[in-house]
Design a protein around this motif. Sequence first.
Motif, PDB file in Angstrom:
ATOM      1  N   ASN A 193       0.814  -1.213   0.000  1.00  0.00           N
ATOM      2  CA  ASN A 193       0.000   0.000   0.000  1.00  0.00           C
ATOM      3  C   ASN A 193       0.851   1.267   0.000  1.00  0.00           C
ATOM      4  O   ASN A 193       0.441   2.311   0.505  1.00  0.00           O
ATOM      5  CB  ASN A 193      -0.941  -0.002   1.210  1.00  0.00           C
ATOM      6  CG  ASN A 193      -2.107  -0.966   1.033  1.00  0.00           C
ATOM      7  OD1 ASN A 193      -2.954  -0.760   0.163  1.00  0.00           O
ATOM      8  ND2 ASN A 193      -2.131  -2.030   1.801  1.00  0.00           N
ATOM      9  N   SER A 409      -0.545  -0.288  14.062  1.00  0.00           N
ATOM     10  CA  SER A 409      -1.353  -1.419  13.616  1.00  0.00           C
ATOM     11  C   SER A 409      -1.481  -1.421  12.093  1.00  0.00           C
ATOM     12  O   SER A 409      -1.408  -2.484  11.443  1.00  0.00           O
ATOM     13  CB  SER A 409      -2.738  -1.357  14.264  1.00  0.00           C
ATOM     14  OG  SER A 409      -3.579  -2.376  13.768  1.00  0.00           O
ATOM     15  N   GLN A 410      -1.652  -0.249  11.513  1.00  0.00           N
ATOM     16  CA  GLN A 410      -1.720  -0.152  10.053  1.00  0.00           C
ATOM     17  C   GLN A 410      -0.386  -0.525   9.407  1.00  0.00           C
ATOM     18  O   GLN A 410      -0.360  -1.146   8.342  1.00  0.00           O
ATOM     19  CB  GLN A 410      -2.147   1.272   9.663  1.00  0.00           C
ATOM     20  CG  GLN A 410      -3.567   1.604  10.077  1.00  0.00           C
ATOM     21  CD  GLN A 410      -3.933   3.060   9.817  1.00  0.00           C
ATOM     22  OE1 GLN A 410      -3.072   3.915   9.618  1.00  0.00           O
ATOM     23  NE2 GLN A 410      -5.243   3.350   9.834  1.00  0.00           N
ATOM     24  N   ASN A 413       0.147  -4.474   9.718  1.00  0.00           N
ATOM     25  CA  ASN A 413      -0.726  -5.232   8.818  1.00  0.00           C
ATOM     26  C   ASN A 413      -0.640  -4.765   7.370  1.00  0.00           C
ATOM     27  O   ASN A 413      -1.366  -5.274   6.513  1.00  0.00           O
ATOM     28  CB  ASN A 413      -2.172  -5.138   9.305  1.00  0.00           C
ATOM     29  CG  ASN A 413      -2.363  -5.766  10.669  1.00  0.00           C
ATOM     30  OD1 ASN A 413      -1.975  -6.907  10.905  1.00  0.00           O
ATOM     31  ND2 ASN A 413      -2.964  -5.017  11.595  1.00  0.00           N
ATOM     32  N   ASP A 414       0.269  -3.832   7.112  1.00  0.00           N
ATOM     33  CA  ASP A 414       0.462  -3.289   5.759  1.00  0.00           C
ATOM     34  C   ASP A 414      -0.855  -2.783   5.167  1.00  0.00           C
ATOM     35  O   ASP A 414      -1.197  -3.054   4.016  1.00  0.00           O
ATOM     36  CB  ASP A 414       1.097  -4.335   4.843  1.00  0.00           C
ATOM     37  CG  ASP A 414       1.611  -3.714   3.541  1.00  0.00           C
ATOM     38  OD1 ASP A 414       1.918  -2.514   3.548  1.00  0.00           O
ATOM     39  OD2 ASP A 414       1.678  -4.437   2.527  1.00  0.00           O
ATOM     40  N   GLU A 415      -1.579  -2.037   5.993  1.00  0.00           N
ATOM     41  CA  GLU A 415      -2.821  -1.430   5.541  1.00  0.00           C
ATOM     42  C   GLU A 415      -2.549  -0.012   5.055  1.00  0.00           C
ATOM     43  O   GLU A 415      -1.477   0.555   5.309  1.00  0.00           O
ATOM     44  CB  GLU A 415      -3.833  -1.411   6.684  1.00  0.00           C
ATOM     45  CG  GLU A 415      -4.196  -2.797   7.211  1.00  0.00           C
ATOM     46  CD  GLU A 415      -5.049  -2.733   8.484  1.00  0.00           C
ATOM     47  OE1 GLU A 415      -5.193  -1.605   9.019  1.00  0.00           O
ATOM     48  OE2 GLU A 415      -5.530  -3.773   8.931  1.00  0.00           O
ATOM     49  N   LYS A 416      -3.518   0.554   4.381  1.00  0.00           N
ATOM     50  CA  LYS A 416      -3.376   1.940   3.944  1.00  0.00           C
ATOM     51  C   LYS A 416      -3.324   2.838   5.173  1.00  0.00           C
ATOM     52  O   LYS A 416      -4.203   2.780   6.043  1.00  0.00           O
ATOM     53  CB  LYS A 416      -4.540   2.333   3.047  1.00  0.00           C
ATOM     54  CG  LYS A 416      -4.433   3.743   2.480  1.00  0.00           C
ATOM     55  CD  LYS A 416      -5.548   4.037   1.517  1.00  0.00           C
ATOM     56  CE  LYS A 416      -5.437   5.466   0.987  1.00  0.00           C
ATOM     57  NZ  LYS A 416      -4.176   5.718   0.265  1.00  0.00           N
ATOM     58  N   VAL A 417      -2.297   3.669   5.239  1.00  0.00           N
ATOM     59  CA  VAL A 417      -2.102   4.538   6.403  1.00  0.00           C
ATOM     60  C   VAL A 417      -3.040   5.737   6.316  1.00  0.00           C
ATOM     61  O   VAL A 417      -3.056   6.458   5.311  1.00  0.00           O
ATOM     62  CB  VAL A 417      -0.639   4.990   6.503  1.00  0.00           C
ATOM     63  CG1 VAL A 417      -0.478   6.050   7.591  1.00  0.00           C
ATOM     64  CG2 VAL A 417       0.275   3.807   6.756  1.00  0.00           C
ATOM     65  N   THR A 418      -3.810   5.924   7.390  1.00  0.00           N
ATOM     66  CA  THR A 418      -4.738   7.061   7.465  1.00  0.00           C
ATOM     67  C   THR A 418      -4.384   8.027   8.587  1.00  0.00           C
ATOM     68  O   THR A 418      -4.724   9.211   8.525  1.00  0.00           O
ATOM     69  CB  THR A 418      -6.182   6.556   7.674  1.00  0.00           C
ATOM     70  OG1 THR A 418      -6.248   5.801   8.883  1.00  0.00           O
ATOM     71  CG2 THR A 418      -6.622   5.687   6.509  1.00  0.00           C
TER      72      THR A 418
END
Length: 423
Positions: A193, A409-410, A413-418
């Motif tokens: 991401n 946490s983002q 989990n390699d989630e989109k950083v917000t």
Amino acid sequence: MSDWPQGWTDDDQPRADRYGRGSGGGPEGARVMPHVRRPAPGGTPQGPPQPRGGGHDAYDDGYSEGQVYRGSGQGGPRHPGPPPAARGPYDGDGPPRRPVRWGRRIGYSALALVLALLVIATGTYFWANSKLNREVDLASVEDRPDSGKGTNYLIVGSDSREGLSDEQKNDLSTGSAEGKRTDTMILLHVGDNGSTMISLPRDSWVTIPEFTGSVSGNRIPAQQQKLNAAFSIEGPELLVRTVEYNTGVRIDHYVEVGFGGFANVVDALGGVEMCFDKAIQDKNSGADFAEGCQTLNGAESLAFNRQRYQEAEGDLGRTKNQQKFLGALASQTGSPATVLNPFKLYPTLSATTDALIVDKDMSLWQLGRMFLAMRGAEQMNIPVANPGYATDKGSAVLWDMDQTELLMSQIINDEKVTVGVKD
């Protein structure tokens, strides 16, 4: 006395050939007739003589200088063949010449060029890879968190003056402090991401966990300290342990650069272009820049990255400047003007490998991936609740733990950083 050549009689010549074709009666013209030897006494005719000279099989005794005929019963005239211009890939009476196959030649030349470039690129890679200073042993770090998705780098800028002469220290405005401390700490996450650069202020108020020193062997007790104290106490390994303990993010690779090495990399690259919205002046770091775009050399780049007293946010403002500079440095390092120019590429590679201290598992491939990721990374500071938090160690930066935990946490989990991203 007969007018026929020796060995011939009137009865030896067929009627149609005595006077030419048809029944005109008279001969058409003089012909050179094959010479036949008389049979030896009591023997059989020996046949016509072998051709004499030049491969001609006609009897040549000066009777004809024009078209030569083989004689009776041998067919029509012998044609000399097409003129030289119409003979195609032949050269006179020699062997035929093969046509030049330019397509094949160009193909072979292109293949040779590709192979040569491949050999040069491979040799360059292994040469630069062998020069990396792999000094940091991440395997000695205790109680590490589980690996998440993506790759995490801890990038550290130290104030080490090692190897600098007194004149260089003066030119770089570094002072003469002994040892080394951390001026910059950036957590770089590279994943599916995109990439995210998160600055960790050196004055962050954190828990330094228990740790057994890999060099001293001493057991270091847990304590509340500023983040850069971990580096001063036990070097890179304790710093990694402290970052992992307070963020929950596993550090995959460590990269450190000192004052002198940083300046050398910039100079080898030919400077880094930066644009300023306003003039910058800081006597402590030596920064003195006019408003607008300009190319900074090594000493000027170091001064810009160290200055903070004229920043409204102090150390937090400095970390933002450092991220901008690293993005510009990475973009210029990975540009075709550098990569395709050996007179710039090799000095830059040499200066970079000499300047950096990395972990034992770091490869040149991973280092290159890190530089590429910095070019378009999202840039931010760790969420802060209080930038002037009072402690017994002086003013510190207190993190906003709710936002920090969400951000980490983002990352894990390699989630989109917000968190912390501007709309």
